[in-house]
Write a protein that holds these residues in place. Structure first.
Motif, PDB file in Angstrom:
ATOM      1  N   ASP A 198       0.861  -1.180   0.000  1.00  0.00           N
ATOM      2  CA  ASP A 198       0.000   0.000   0.000  1.00  0.00           C
ATOM      3  C   ASP A 198       0.897   1.229   0.000  1.00  0.00           C
ATOM      4  O   ASP A 198       0.972   1.984   0.968  1.00  0.00           O
ATOM      5  N   CYS A 199       1.610   1.399  -1.099  1.00  0.00           N
ATOM      6  CA  CYS A 199       2.554   2.499  -1.262  1.00  0.00           C
ATOM      7  C   CYS A 199       2.910   2.604  -2.749  1.00  0.00           C
ATOM      8  O   CYS A 199       2.466   1.796  -3.566  1.00  0.00           O
ATOM      9  N   CYS A 200       3.703   3.596  -3.081  1.00  0.00           N
ATOM     10  CA  CYS A 200       4.017   3.886  -4.488  1.00  0.00           C
ATOM     11  C   CYS A 200       5.130   2.987  -5.034  1.00  0.00           C
ATOM     12  O   CYS A 200       6.013   2.551  -4.294  1.00  0.00           O
ATOM     13  N   HIS A 201       5.081   2.730  -6.341  1.00  0.00           N
ATOM     14  CA  HIS A 201       6.222   2.278  -7.148  1.00  0.00           C
ATOM     15  C   HIS A 201       6.825   0.925  -6.770  1.00  0.00           C
ATOM     16  O   HIS A 201       7.947   0.635  -7.174  1.00  0.00           O
ATOM     17  N   MET A 202       6.108   0.063  -6.034  1.00  0.00           N
ATOM     18  CA  MET A 202       6.731  -1.178  -5.586  1.00  0.00           C
ATOM     19  C   MET A 202       6.494  -2.353  -6.535  1.00  0.00           C
ATOM     20  O   MET A 202       7.104  -3.417  -6.348  1.00  0.00           O
ATOM     21  N   ALA A 203       5.644  -2.192  -7.529  1.00  0.00           N
ATOM     22  CA  ALA A 203       5.366  -3.299  -8.457  1.00  0.00           C
ATOM     23  C   ALA A 203       6.314  -3.239  -9.649  1.00  0.00           C
ATOM     24  O   ALA A 203       5.930  -2.952 -10.782  1.00  0.00           O
ATOM     25  N   THR A 204       7.597  -3.495  -9.374  1.00  0.00           N
ATOM     26  CA  THR A 204       8.584  -3.617 -10.442  1.00  0.00           C
ATOM     27  C   THR A 204       9.135  -5.038 -10.416  1.00  0.00           C
ATOM     28  O   THR A 204       9.113  -5.702  -9.370  1.00  0.00           O
ATOM     29  N   VAL A 205       9.648  -5.499 -11.557  1.00  0.00           N
ATOM     30  CA  VAL A 205      10.149  -6.872 -11.608  1.00  0.00           C
ATOM     31  C   VAL A 205      11.306  -7.076 -10.642  1.00  0.00           C
ATOM     32  O   VAL A 205      11.495  -8.183 -10.111  1.00  0.00           O
ATOM     33  N   GLU A 206      12.068  -6.023 -10.382  1.00  0.00           N
ATOM     34  CA  GLU A 206      13.196  -6.153  -9.458  1.00  0.00           C
ATOM     35  C   GLU A 206      12.705  -6.452  -8.039  1.00  0.00           C
ATOM     36  O   GLU A 206      13.258  -7.305  -7.338  1.00  0.00           O
ATOM     37  N   VAL A 207      11.668  -5.743  -7.604  1.00  0.00           N
ATOM     38  CA  VAL A 207      11.096  -5.983  -6.277  1.00  0.00           C
ATOM     39  C   VAL A 207      10.456  -7.367  -6.215  1.00  0.00           C
ATOM     40  O   VAL A 207      10.652  -8.120  -5.254  1.00  0.00           O
ATOM     41  N   LEU A 208       9.684  -7.700  -7.242  1.00  0.00           N
ATOM     42  CA  LEU A 208       9.032  -9.002  -7.281  1.00  0.00           C
ATOM     43  C   LEU A 208      10.055 -10.126  -7.184  1.00  0.00           C
ATOM     44  O   LEU A 208       9.861 -11.106  -6.448  1.00  0.00           O
ATOM     45  N   TYR A 209      11.153  -9.978  -7.919  1.00  0.00           N
ATOM     46  CA  TYR A 209      12.152 -11.041  -7.942  1.00  0.00           C
ATOM     47  C   TYR A 209      12.857 -11.177  -6.594  1.00  0.00           C
ATOM     48  O   TYR A 209      13.119 -12.293  -6.133  1.00  0.00           O
ATOM     49  N   GLU A 210      13.165 -10.059  -5.940  1.00  0.00           N
ATOM     50  CA  GLU A 210      13.798 -10.136  -4.620  1.00  0.00           C
ATOM     51  C   GLU A 210      12.895 -10.847  -3.613  1.00  0.00           C
ATOM     52  O   GLU A 210      13.370 -11.542  -2.716  1.00  0.00           O
ATOM     53  N   LEU A 211      11.580 -10.682  -3.765  1.00  0.00           N
ATOM     54  CA  LEU A 211      10.630 -11.218  -2.785  1.00  0.00           C
ATOM     55  C   LEU A 211       9.953 -12.494  -3.271  1.00  0.00           C
ATOM     56  O   LEU A 211       8.942 -12.909  -2.697  1.00  0.00           O
ATOM     57  N   ARG A 212      10.520 -13.127  -4.285  1.00  0.00           N
ATOM     58  CA  ARG A 212       9.842 -14.264  -4.921  1.00  0.00           C
ATOM     59  C   ARG A 212       9.620 -15.440  -3.980  1.00  0.00           C
ATOM     60  O   ARG A 212       8.695 -16.238  -4.195  1.00  0.00           O
ATOM     61  N   HIS A 213      10.435 -15.564  -2.930  1.00  0.00           N
ATOM     62  CA  HIS A 213      10.280 -16.676  -1.996  1.00  0.00           C
ATOM     63  C   HIS A 213       9.391 -16.319  -0.807  1.00  0.00           C
ATOM     64  O   HIS A 213       9.075 -17.195   0.007  1.00  0.00           O
ATOM     65  N   ALA A 214       8.989 -15.064  -0.701  1.00  0.00           N
ATOM     66  CA  ALA A 214       8.273 -14.600   0.494  1.00  0.00           C
ATOM     67  C   ALA A 214       6.766 -14.725   0.390  1.00  0.00           C
ATOM     68  O   ALA A 214       6.080 -14.705   1.418  1.00  0.00           O
ATOM     69  N   ALA A 215       6.227 -14.835  -0.822  1.00  0.00           N
ATOM     70  CA  ALA A 215       4.766 -14.825  -0.977  1.00  0.00           C
ATOM     71  C   ALA A 215       4.352 -15.547  -2.243  1.00  0.00           C
ATOM     72  O   ALA A 215       5.142 -15.673  -3.190  1.00  0.00           O
ATOM     73  N   ASP A 216       3.109 -16.014  -2.259  1.00  0.00           N
ATOM     74  CA  ASP A 216       2.552 -16.608  -3.470  1.00  0.00           C
ATOM     75  C   ASP A 216       2.229 -15.528  -4.497  1.00  0.00           C
ATOM     76  O   ASP A 216       2.454 -15.713  -5.691  1.00  0.00           O
ATOM     77  N   ARG A 217       1.684 -14.423  -4.017  1.00  0.00           N
ATOM     78  CA  ARG A 217       1.320 -13.321  -4.910  1.00  0.00           C
ATOM     79  C   ARG A 217       1.691 -11.990  -4.268  1.00  0.00           C
ATOM     80  O   ARG A 217       1.698 -11.860  -3.041  1.00  0.00           O
ATOM     81  N   ILE A 218       1.996 -11.030  -5.112  1.00  0.00           N
ATOM     82  CA  ILE A 218       2.323  -9.677  -4.662  1.00  0.00           C
ATOM     83  C   ILE A 218       1.417  -8.702  -5.379  1.00  0.00           C
ATOM     84  O   ILE A 218       1.190  -8.811  -6.589  1.00  0.00           O
ATOM     85  N   VAL A 219       0.876  -7.757  -4.622  1.00  0.00           N
ATOM     86  CA  VAL A 219      -0.004  -6.721  -5.167  1.00  0.00           C
ATOM     87  C   VAL A 219       0.699  -5.383  -5.016  1.00  0.00           C
ATOM     88  O   VAL A 219       1.294  -5.098  -3.963  1.00  0.00           O
ATOM     89  N   GLY A 220       0.657  -4.564  -6.047  1.00  0.00           N
ATOM     90  CA  GLY A 220       1.283  -3.259  -5.933  1.00  0.00           C
ATOM     91  C   GLY A 220       1.063  -2.405  -7.156  1.00  0.00           C
ATOM     92  O   GLY A 220       0.500  -2.857  -8.168  1.00  0.00           O
ATOM     93  N   SER A 221       1.524  -1.172  -7.055  1.00  0.00           N
ATOM     94  CA  SER A 221       1.416  -0.199  -8.132  1.00  0.00           C
ATOM     95  C   SER A 221       2.809   0.118  -8.675  1.00  0.00           C
ATOM     96  O   SER A 221       3.710   0.431  -7.894  1.00  0.00           O
ATOM     97  N   PRO A 222       3.005   0.040  -9.997  1.00  0.00           N
ATOM     98  CA  PRO A 222       4.289   0.460 -10.553  1.00  0.00           C
ATOM     99  C   PRO A 222       4.441   1.976 -10.566  1.00  0.00           C
ATOM    100  O   PRO A 222       5.546   2.492 -10.690  1.00  0.00           O
ATOM    101  N   THR A 223       3.327   2.683 -10.446  1.00  0.00           N
ATOM    102  CA  THR A 223       3.310   4.142 -10.450  1.00  0.00           C
ATOM    103  C   THR A 223       3.116   4.671  -9.036  1.00  0.00           C
ATOM    104  O   THR A 223       3.098   3.910  -8.064  1.00  0.00           O
ATOM    105  N   GLU A 224       2.926   5.973  -8.933  1.00  0.00           N
ATOM    106  CA  GLU A 224       2.512   6.554  -7.662  1.00  0.00           C
ATOM    107  C   GLU A 224       1.108   6.058  -7.307  1.00  0.00           C
ATOM    108  O   GLU A 224       0.298   5.737  -8.181  1.00  0.00           O
ATOM    109  N   LEU A 225       0.847   6.037  -6.010  1.00  0.00           N
ATOM    110  CA  LEU A 225      -0.475   5.675  -5.503  1.00  0.00           C
ATOM    111  C   LEU A 225      -0.956   6.811  -4.626  1.00  0.00           C
ATOM    112  O   LEU A 225      -0.171   7.395  -3.866  1.00  0.00           O
ATOM    113  N   GLY A 226      -2.234   7.113  -4.704  1.00  0.00           N
ATOM    114  CA  GLY A 226      -2.784   8.218  -3.930  1.00  0.00           C
ATOM    115  C   GLY A 226      -2.595   8.050  -2.438  1.00  0.00           C
ATOM    116  O   GLY A 226      -2.510   6.933  -1.920  1.00  0.00           O
TER     117      GLY A 226
END
Length: 390
Positions: A198-226
Motif C-alpha cells: 500500500d505504497c508507491c512504485h513497488m510493483a517492479t520486476v526487481e522488487v518481485l524477484y527479490e521477494l519471490r520466496h516470500a509470498a505466493d502473490r504480490i499486489v502493488g502499483s508500478p506508479t505513484e499511488l494516492g
C-alpha cells in the motif's frame, strides 16, 4: 477509443469483484478462511494523518464481524507514541499485543523480523498475509536507505550508518528507509499468501524477484499511488479471505471513480503470481543475451515522474517490442508475463503520465554503464540474472 478500453477494464474488474465475492482466490484448502493479516505501517512521516484514517477504516471493517480464525493485526509506528502491535477484535475493540521502544528503526531488518515473529506468536493462524504501508520508491537508490548486511554498519540499535541504495518505507525522525534486499532478508524464513504494497512504485520486476520466496502473490502499483491508499473498509474482508484480485480491483475502482468524477490523479495496480517470475526473468535474459538495441528515436514508457524519482521504472513489454526481437523471444516473454500478471488495471493516465503504453510489466532498462551503476542497480538479484554480462 483509448477511454473505452479503460472503461471495459473497469467494468470487467467490477464484474470480477461481484462474481468472486466471498470466494477465496487460494483454492479449496480447509484452512483458507483462517488467516492472520499483518499490516506493517511505517507512518512516522507526512502520511500519519492518512494512517489515522486507514486505522479507522480497519476498525470499522473488523467491527462488522470476523469469522472464527481470522485476525487483523497492525504494527503501527507513528509520530505520536512508541510503536505497538495492535489487534482489532471481532467487537472492533483495539487491543495492544506488544509494545516496542524507539531505539530500533521500523525500517530495520531486526525490527521487521521481530514484529513478524511477534504477530505469528501472538496471533497464530494456519495462513498469513502481509500489507506493507508507507512511502515507496521500488528498487531505486534513495537517500537515507539503511543496510544491515555489513557487520561494520549493523548493530543492536538497528541504526546503522545511513547509506544510499534502495528503499521501502520512511521512518521520519531519521529519514531512514529500507533496501529492497534488506526487506527480502527480513522476511526470509516466512511465507505469506500475499504481500500487498500500500505504497508507491513497488510493483517492479526487481522488487518481485527479490521477494519471490516470500509470498505466493504480490499486489502493488508500478506508479505513484494516492495518499488515501487502499479502501480498507472494503479490502479488510477481501484480504482476510485471500481475495487479492478483488482487493486490487476495489482499489482501482476507488481511484477510477475519483478520476472520472473528481479529477483525481488516477491509479495503476496489479496482482503478480510469483510462480511465474523465474520464467519472466529467464525470458528477459534470453532477450538481453541477443544484444539487441532499441531504435535511436525510441522513447521509453515511464511509470514515474522525474519530479518525484529520477529514473528506473519503464514498461518492459513496450521496450522489448521496440527491439524487433525474434518472434520466439517475444512470445516467450509474452507467455511468461501473461502468467505473472494475474490482474492489471490502469486509468488512461496516472499522475499526468500517459498510461496507454502500460502493460503492467515494469522495471529498469540497463543498456548503459550509467543504467547499471546508478542508484545501486547492480546490487539486485534481477540485475545479476537478467542484465549482467556473463
Amino acid at each position: 477509443m483509448k477511454h473505452m478500453k479503460y472503461l471495459y477494464i473497469a467494468l470487467f474488474a467490477a464484474l470480477m469483484t461481484v462474481v468472486a465475492a466471498g470466494c477465496s482466490d487460494g483454492g479449496d484448502d480447509d484452512s483458507a478462511d483462517k488467516r492472520t493479516v499483518l499490516v506493517y505501517m511505517v507512518a512516522d512521516n507526512n502520511l500519519s494523518g492518512w494512517a489515522a484514517q486507514d486505522l479507522s477504516e480497519m476498525k470499522a471493517a473488523v467491527a462488522k464481524g470476523l469469522p472464527q480464525g481470522q485476525r487483523w493485526v497492525v504494527y503501527y509506528s507513528g509520530p505520536d507514541h512508541k510503536p505497538r502491535l495492535i489487534e482489532f477484535d471481532r467487537e472492533g475493540i483495539e487491543r495492544i499485543l506488544a509494545s516496542y521502544d524507539n531505539s530500533t528503526l521500523s525500517v530495520s531488518e531486526s525490527r521487521m523480523r521481530e514484529v513478524v515473529g511477534d504477530a505469528k506468536r501472538l496471533a497464530p493462524a494456519p495462513r498469513y498475509g502481509l500489507v506493507l504501508w508507507s512511502h515507496g520508491t521500488g528498487w531505486l537508490n534513495d537517500p537515507g536507505s539503511i543496510d544491515e548486511s555489513s557487520p561494520a554498519t549493523s548493530g543492536s540499535t538497528g541504526r546503522p550508518d545511513l547509506i544510499e541504495p534502495l528503499s521501502f518505507g520512511y521512518d521520519g525522525g531519521y529519514g531512514a528507509k529500507m533496501k529492497v534486499t534488506s526487506l527480502a532478508r527480513a522476511l526470509s524464513g516466512h511465507h505469506f499468501d500475499f504481500i500487498y504494497f500500500d505504497c508507491c512504485h513497488m510493483a517492479t520486476v526487481e522488487v518481485l524477484y527479490e521477494l519471490r520466496h516470500a509470498a505466493d502473490r504480490i499486489v502493488g502499483s508500478p506508479t505513484e499511488l494516492g495518499v488515501e491508499g487502499m479502501p480498507y473498509d472494503i479490502n479488510v474482508a477481501l484480504l482476510l479471505n485471500n481475495n487479492v484480485r478483488q482487493a486490487a480491483a476495489a482499489t482501482f475502482d476507488f481511484y477510477n471513480r475519483q478520476y472520472y468524477t473528481n479529477g483525481g490523479y488516477g491509479c495503476s495496480i496489479g496482482v503478480y503470481s510469483m510462480a511465474a517470475i523465474e520464467d519472466v526473468a529467464l525470458a528477459m535474459r534470453h532477450i538481453t543475451d541477443a544484444s539487441l538495441s532499441a531504435p535511436e528515436d525510441y522513447s521509453r514508457v515511464r511509470y514515474y515522474r522525474p519530479s518525484v524519482i529520477r529514473s528506473g521504472i519503464y514498461d518492459l513489454t513496450d521496450y522489448v517490442e521496440a527491439l524487433s526481437a525474434s518472434p520466439s523471444l517475444t512470445s516467450e516473454l509474452s507467455e511468461a508475463s501473461g502468467r505473472l500478471i494475474e490482474y492489471f488495471a490502469t486509468t488512461p493516465d496516472v499522475y499526468l503520465l500517459d498510461a496507454s503504453g502500460f502493460s503492467g510489466l515494469a522495471g529498469n532498462i540497463a543498456e548503459s554503464a550509467a543504467d547499471i551503476s546508478t542508484y545501486g542497480y547492480d546490487q539486485l538479484s534481477w540485475y545479476d540474472l537478467v542484465w549482467k554480462k556473463q
